[in-house]
Design an enzyme around this catalytic site. Structure first.
Site, PDB file in Angstrom:
ATOM      1  N   GLY A   1       0.827  -1.241   0.004  1.00  0.00           N
ATOM      2  CA  GLY A   1       0.093  -0.145   0.109  1.00  0.00           C
ATOM      3  C   GLY A   1       0.779   1.334  -0.066  1.00  0.00           C
ATOM      4  CB  THR A   2       4.414   1.979   0.986  1.00  0.00           C
ATOM      5  OG1 THR A   2       4.225   1.068   1.972  1.00  0.00           O
ATOM      6  CG2 THR A   2       5.196   3.182   1.142  1.00  0.00           C
ATOM      7  CB  THR A   3       2.414   6.190  -2.110  1.00  0.00           C
ATOM      8  OG1 THR A   3       2.838   7.140  -1.088  1.00  0.00           O
ATOM      9  CG2 THR A   3       0.987   5.822  -2.382  1.00  0.00           C
TER      10      THR A   3
ATOM     11  CB  SER B   1      -3.532  -0.552  -5.252  1.00  0.00           C
ATOM     12  OG  SER B   1      -4.190   0.539  -5.775  1.00  0.00           O
ATOM     13  N   PRO B   2      -1.718   2.143  -4.966  1.00  0.00           N
ATOM     14  CG  PRO B   2      -1.475   3.928  -6.625  1.00  0.00           C
ATOM     15  CD  PRO B   2      -1.498   2.620  -6.646  1.00  0.00           C
ATOM     16  CD  GLN B   3      -7.403   5.402  -3.028  1.00  0.00           C
ATOM     17  OE1 GLN B   3      -8.015   5.022  -1.920  1.00  0.00           O
ATOM     18  NE2 GLN B   3      -6.924   6.608  -2.862  1.00  0.00           N
ATOM     19  CG  MET B   4      -4.925  -0.173  -0.351  1.00  0.00           C
ATOM     20  SD  MET B   4      -4.816  -1.808  -1.380  1.00  0.00           S
ATOM     21  CE  MET B   4      -3.000  -1.911  -1.398  1.00  0.00           C
TER      22      MET B   4
ATOM     23  CG  HIS C   1      -2.569  13.721   1.128  1.00  0.00           C
ATOM     24  ND1 HIS C   1      -2.649  13.920  -0.055  1.00  0.00           N
ATOM     25  CD2 HIS C   1      -3.249  12.333   1.190  1.00  0.00           C
ATOM     26  CE1 HIS C   1      -3.390  12.938  -0.766  1.00  0.00           C
ATOM     27  NE2 HIS C   1      -3.541  12.039   0.072  1.00  0.00           N
TER      28      HIS C   1
ATOM     29  CE  LYS D   1       0.379  11.329  -0.121  1.00  0.00           C
ATOM     30  NZ  LYS D   1       0.882  10.062  -0.017  1.00  0.00           N
TER      31      LYS D   1
ATOM     32  N   GLY E   1       0.099   9.255  -4.695  1.00  0.00           N
ATOM     33  CA  GLY E   1       0.154   8.265  -5.707  1.00  0.00           C
ATOM     34  C   GLY E   1      -1.119   8.358  -6.468  1.00  0.00           C
TER      35      GLY E   1
HETATM   36  N1  LIG Z   1      -2.563   2.667  -0.750  1.00  0.00           N
HETATM   37  C1  LIG Z   1      -3.530   3.376   0.077  1.00  0.00           C
HETATM   38  O1  LIG Z   1      -4.565   3.295  -0.031  1.00  0.00           O
HETATM   39  C2  LIG Z   1      -2.955   4.341   0.852  1.00  0.00           C
HETATM   40  C3  LIG Z   1      -1.512   4.406   0.908  1.00  0.00           C
HETATM   41  N2  LIG Z   1      -0.959   5.220   1.925  1.00  0.00           N
HETATM   42  C4  LIG Z   1       0.655   5.420   1.904  1.00  0.00           C
HETATM   43  O2  LIG Z   1       1.156   4.451   3.170  1.00  0.00           O
HETATM   44  C5  LIG Z   1       2.364   4.880   3.328  1.00  0.00           C
HETATM   45  C6  LIG Z   1       2.228   5.105   5.005  1.00  0.00           C
HETATM   46  O3  LIG Z   1       1.391   6.169   5.348  1.00  0.00           O
HETATM   47  P1  LIG Z   1       1.206   6.562   6.832  1.00  0.00           P
HETATM   48  O4  LIG Z   1       1.030   5.167   7.641  1.00  0.00           O
HETATM   49  O5  LIG Z   1       0.221   7.737   6.907  1.00  0.00           O
HETATM   50  O6  LIG Z   1       2.616   7.002   7.120  1.00  0.00           O
HETATM   51  P2  LIG Z   1       3.284   6.990   8.803  1.00  0.00           P
HETATM   52  O7  LIG Z   1       4.432   8.026   8.602  1.00  0.00           O
HETATM   53  O8  LIG Z   1       2.152   7.251   9.778  1.00  0.00           O
HETATM   54  O9  LIG Z   1       3.925   5.695   8.975  1.00  0.00           O
HETATM   55  C7  LIG Z   1       5.009   5.188   8.304  1.00  0.00           C
HETATM   56  C8  LIG Z   1       5.733   4.227   9.218  1.00  0.00           C
HETATM   57  O10 LIG Z   1       6.641   3.595   8.563  1.00  0.00           O
HETATM   58  C9  LIG Z   1       7.791   3.295   9.456  1.00  0.00           C
HETATM   59  N3  LIG Z   1       9.008   3.106   8.723  1.00  0.00           N
HETATM   60  C10 LIG Z   1       9.884   3.957   8.039  1.00  0.00           C
HETATM   61  N4  LIG Z   1      10.779   3.015   7.324  1.00  0.00           N
HETATM   62  C11 LIG Z   1      10.439   1.953   7.769  1.00  0.00           C
HETATM   63  C12 LIG Z   1      11.238   0.625   7.274  1.00  0.00           C
HETATM   64  N5  LIG Z   1      12.295   0.590   6.415  1.00  0.00           N
HETATM   65  N6  LIG Z   1      10.610  -0.556   7.527  1.00  0.00           N
HETATM   66  C13 LIG Z   1       9.447  -0.256   8.493  1.00  0.00           C
HETATM   67  N7  LIG Z   1       8.951   0.585   8.983  1.00  0.00           N
HETATM   68  C14 LIG Z   1       9.468   1.653   8.544  1.00  0.00           C
HETATM   69  C15 LIG Z   1       7.717   4.558  10.179  1.00  0.00           C
HETATM   70  O11 LIG Z   1       8.517   4.338  11.403  1.00  0.00           O
HETATM   71  C16 LIG Z   1       6.415   4.906  10.333  1.00  0.00           C
HETATM   72  O12 LIG Z   1       5.939   4.388  11.697  1.00  0.00           O
HETATM   73  C17 LIG Z   1       2.592   5.918   2.488  1.00  0.00           C
HETATM   74  O13 LIG Z   1       3.157   5.955   1.257  1.00  0.00           O
HETATM   75  C18 LIG Z   1       1.221   6.604   2.181  1.00  0.00           C
HETATM   76  O14 LIG Z   1       1.200   7.348   0.957  1.00  0.00           O
HETATM   77  C19 LIG Z   1      -1.729   5.810   2.950  1.00  0.00           C
HETATM   78  C20 LIG Z   1      -3.018   5.759   2.840  1.00  0.00           C
HETATM   79  C21 LIG Z   1      -3.773   4.948   1.616  1.00  0.00           C
HETATM   80  O1  LIG Z   2      -0.567   9.316   2.560  1.00  0.00           O
HETATM   81  C1  LIG Z   2      -1.907   9.186   2.463  1.00  0.00           C
HETATM   82  O2  LIG Z   2      -2.617   9.507   3.462  1.00  0.00           O
HETATM   83  C2  LIG Z   2      -2.534   8.582   1.513  1.00  0.00           C
HETATM   84  N1  LIG Z   2      -1.724   8.165   0.339  1.00  0.00           N
HETATM   85  C3  LIG Z   2      -2.073   7.471  -0.785  1.00  0.00           C
HETATM   86  C4  LIG Z   2      -1.773   8.308  -2.224  1.00  0.00           C
HETATM   87  O3  LIG Z   2      -0.819   8.912  -1.998  1.00  0.00           O
HETATM   88  O4  LIG Z   2      -2.388   8.117  -3.180  1.00  0.00           O
HETATM   89  C5  LIG Z   2      -3.591   7.478  -0.857  1.00  0.00           C
HETATM   90  C6  LIG Z   2      -4.606   8.476  -0.153  1.00  0.00           C
HETATM   91  O5  LIG Z   2      -4.376   9.691  -1.010  1.00  0.00           O
HETATM   92  C7  LIG Z   2      -4.075   8.713   1.259  1.00  0.00           C
END
Ligand SMILES: NC(=O)C1=CN([C@@H]2O[C@H](COP(=O)(O)OP(=O)(O)OC[C@H]3O[C@@H](n4cnc5c(N)ncnc54)[C@H](O)[C@@H]3O)[C@@H](O)[C@H]2O)C=CC1
Ligand SMILES: O=C(O)C1=N[C@H](C(=O)O)C[C@H](O)C1
Length: 342
Positions: free
Chosen positions: A166-168, A189-192, A225, A229, A234
């Site tokens: 899920g990570t972008t 997927s960048p969006q779940m 966001h 962020k 993504g």
């Molecule tokens: N695909 C989707 O639907 C969505 C994707 N995202 C993406 O998810 C990612 C995380 O977002 P958040 O949780 O909001 O960020 P956040 O900053 O709250 O959490 C990230 C965590 O990853 C940890 N981390 C950093 N490097 C690491 C490593 N090498 N190994 C393990 N842990 C590590 C950090 O310590 C932190 O706790 C972003 O890329 C965001 O864009 C967020 C929301 C929805």
């Molecule tokens: O970091 C977020 O919060 C989100 N990241 C995803 C993205 O980069 O598209 C999905 C959503 O926008 C939330």
């Protein structure tokens, strides 16, 4: 003016207009307040359903609940925590181990009454093989940071560990190549969020069927966001790539990022209580002569939509693995198409 507005959260209906680049003006919500909508009449007669018909023949009506081990990397993050909680409430076995770049007291974290042991990411290569031995059906979910995406994917590939990524951010092309070459099961997927994925799928269909339909149109994109962020959305990038196929000329660095909480509340219309977790996206198109405009929005508050979608993706992947599917790399549109959304 033609306008299409998609607000994925009721609290997030504040519409935004981007008529001039980098100038945002709040606008009145377009939707009817929920309370004002006429109540739907309940069906008075029971309809025969496939489920009822099957049940009456003595076959279980509800498919058995899936339960398999899931490791969430990283449980210390906002998304990781939300996914871990959603996994527990869906009946999955949350593995009490995670990795993190953030230190936590005593190296432990409580999630839904479970104690999760947090290790430094540098230990993952050493620890994951023994976890895989203990939990052979394990699926890993990755919500870390853009800088970790490629290295994490490489490790999962090396270990043959199925992943929901899920990570972008990171190098997306390399990510897909790494996973494809290793032939591991994965959903990337960048969006779940189910409804946003459906919107994205519709955009892809439109781009495939009517290439250049918006040729010459000017596109303006704004995404807001939480201030933490690290990357450009993504999801916005995926939607923009559809607009590009539709003939619009647009550079990814033209996206207007809003990360300032004051601007988010006062200009974008983000509810204050969601400053720490929201995703507002707005795409505005204007015809070359300025007489036609289109506006698309998807505004989300909180993280439950992604957490639920991620659990759906993990369940989808698990069933693919169990059936020995020959296709191994999926996106959320595949998940949506097969109706695996609970
Ligand atoms: N695909 C989707 O639907 C969505 C994707 N995202 C993406 O998810 C990612 C995380 O977002 P958040 O949780 O909001 O960020 P956040 O900053 O709250 O959490 C990230 C965590 O990853 C940890 N981390 C950093 N490097 C690491 C490593 N090498 N190994 C393990 N842990 C590590 C950090 O310590 C932190 O706790 C972003 O890329 C965001 O864009 C967020 C929301 C929805
Ligand atoms: O970091 C977020 O919060 C989100 N990241 C995803 C993205 O980069 O598209 C999905 C959503 O926008 C939330």
């Amino acid at each position: 003016m033609l306008s299409a507005t998609i607000a994925a959260h009721p609290a997030a209906a504040a519409a935004i207009t981007l008529r001039q680049r980098h100038s945002l003006r709040p606008r009145q919500p377009l939707r009817v307040p929920i309370g004002a909508a006429a109540p739907r009449r309940r069906m008075e007669t029971a309809r025969p359903s496939v489920v009822n018909a099957v049940a009456s023949q003595g076959v279980p009506a509800v498919p058995p609940k899936l339960s398999f081990p899931i490791l969430v990397n990283s449980c210390t993050g906002k998304m990781g925590k939300a996914v871990a909680e959603a996994a527990v409430s869906a009946g999955l076995q949350l593995i009490p181990v995670s990795f993190s770049a953030t230190e936590v007291p005593d190296g432990k974290l409580k999630i839904c009454d479970r104690e999760i042991r947090i290790h430094d990411p540098s230990e993952s290569e050493k620890i994951l093989p023994s976890i895989m031995e203990e939990y052979p059906d394990l699926i890993i979910v990755d919500y870390t940071v853009p800088d970790a995406v490629n290295a994490n994917a490489e490790l999962y590939c090396k270990l043959g560990l199925p992943v929901v990524m899920g990570t972008t951010g990171g190098d997306r092309q390399l990510l897909h190549k790494t996973v494809q070459d290793a032939n591991i099961y994965a959903v990337i997927s960048p969006q779940m969020g189910k409804q946003v994925v459906a919107f994205l799928a519709a955009m892809e269909i439109m781009a495939g069927q009517f290439p250049d339909a918006f040729s010459g149109y000017e596109l303006e994109v704004m995404e807001s966001h939480q201030a933490t962020k690290l990357d450009v959305s993504g999801t916005a990038k995926a939607v923009i790539s559809c607009f590009q196929k539709l003939g619009v000329s647009f550079d990814m660095d033209e996206v207007k990022l809003v990360r300032d909480p004051e601007e988010q509340v006062n200009v974008v219309g983000v509810p204050e209580e969601h400053l720490e977790g929201h995703a507002f996206h707005m795409y505005h198109l204007t015809s070359p002569d300025g007489t036609v405009s289109f506006e698309f929005q998807h505004n989300i508050c909180g993280r439950s939509i992604y957490a639920e979608g991620t659990v759906d993706a993990a369940m989808f992947l698990y069933t693919k693995i169990q059936s020995g599917a020959s296709k191994k790399l999926y996106d959320m549109i595949d998940v949506l198409r097969e109706g695996n959304m609970r």
